[in-house]
Enzyme design. Structure first.
Site, PDB file in Angstrom:
ATOM      1  N   LEU A 143       0.837  -1.197   0.000  1.00  0.00           N
ATOM      2  CA  LEU A 143       0.000   0.000   0.000  1.00  0.00           C
ATOM      3  C   LEU A 143       0.876   1.253   0.000  1.00  0.00           C
ATOM      4  O   LEU A 143       2.078   1.200   0.257  1.00  0.00           O
ATOM      5  CB  LEU A 143      -0.904   0.027   1.239  1.00  0.00           C
TER       6      LEU A 143
ATOM      7  N   TYR B 140       7.542   7.896  17.620  1.00  0.00           N
ATOM      8  CA  TYR B 140       7.716   7.943  16.171  1.00  0.00           C
ATOM      9  C   TYR B 140       8.912   8.824  15.812  1.00  0.00           C
ATOM     10  O   TYR B 140       9.737   8.464  14.974  1.00  0.00           O
ATOM     11  CB  TYR B 140       6.439   8.455  15.518  1.00  0.00           C
TER      12      TYR B 140
ATOM     13  N   ILE C 280       2.013  12.586   3.530  1.00  0.00           N
ATOM     14  CA  ILE C 280       1.604  12.074   2.226  1.00  0.00           C
ATOM     15  C   ILE C 280       0.261  11.382   2.410  1.00  0.00           C
ATOM     16  O   ILE C 280       0.061  10.671   3.398  1.00  0.00           O
ATOM     17  CB  ILE C 280       2.639  11.072   1.661  1.00  0.00           C
TER      18      ILE C 280
END
Length: 258
Positions: A16, A157, A192
């Site tokens: 994906l 993250y 994105i």
């Protein structure tokens, strides 16, 4: 159509989003592509789509947190295509929240995919590229703008993607000084529009408002598309970037220029 003609490329997390776009881009430009993921149906669909348009691709079920899975993926790649020229360490996950509310289990899971996966992939790509002539290649590690700047709700993250950035530089120096012919670079996307980003906004409760807010965060006026990153992958995979190693390619619509 020939920017990576004759090269063999592996793209992790290729089912994906950025991975699928990169796999298609590399195949369109002539590479044989190994698509790997845990999402078997989606990953196989990407490989089938490439093969249906006269490209060359296979799909492998692959857990990037497992060293045995990496060994198997490299062995299958060499058995199918004879060597490995390009590794795109794209597989990743995202988790957010206040640091005092995150659990150690969440931290370790995120690190196992985003950082351990890059370490294992880099290690086994180097071993594979050294064994199968012509020695050399390109390792492309997907970091993030979050590996360059902080976010108050993305501490784990941030840590994982910052780790990818500096690990990339260290390995690039090692490969260069050992004259291995292997270049190692990181890509740092802004936001994105991918299933991962959309899912993050769904958790927050309002996709439309979240998309508008993300658009506004980028000076260029909108979030990016997967192909924006795939073009960067293509450049670093190609011989056009033969003098580029140990650096970060920032593709973020001006986000980190602020």
């Amino acid at each position: 159509m020939d920017r990576v003609r004759g090269k063999v490329a592996m793209v992790t997390g290729g089912a994906l989003g950025l991975g699928a776009a990169s796999a298609h881009m590399l195949a369109r430009e002539g590479a044989a592509v190994v698509v790997t993921d845990l999402k078997d149906a989606e990953g196989k669909a990407v490989a089938d789509s490439i093969n249906a348009t006269d490209g060359k691709a296979i799909y492998l079920h692959h857990d990037v947190t497992s060293e045995e899975s990496w060994k198997s993926a490299m062995e299958r790649t060499v058995a199918e295509f004879g060597r490995l020229d390009v590794l795109v360490n794209n597989a990743g996950v995202g988790l957010g929240g206040p640091p005092e509310e995150q659990t150690l289990e969440q931290w370790r899971f995120l690190m196992s995919v985003n950082l351990d996966g890059v370490f294992l992939g880099t290690k086994h790509a180097i071993l594979t590229m050294k064994k199968h002539p012509p020695m050399g290649g390109s390792i492309i590690n997907l970091s993030s703008i979050e590996g360059l700047v902080g976010d108050p709700n993305l501490g784990a993250y941030n840590a994982s993607k910052g780790g990818v950035r500096l690990y990339t530089k260290s390995v690039a120096l090692y490969c260069a000084r050992q004259r291995l012919g292997i270049r190692v670079n990181s890509i740092h996307p802004g936001y994105i529009w991918t299933p991962m980003v959309e899912g993050y906004l769904q958790q927050a409760g309002n996709v439309d408002q979240g998309r508008a807010a993300l658009d506004a965060m980028h000076p260029i006026g909108h979030v990016g598309e997967p192909e924006d990153i795939a073009y960067g992958v293509l450049y670093l995979a190609s011989n056009e970037s033969k003098f580029v190693t140990g650096t970060e390619l920032v593709i973020d619509g001006g986000y980190t220029a602020q």
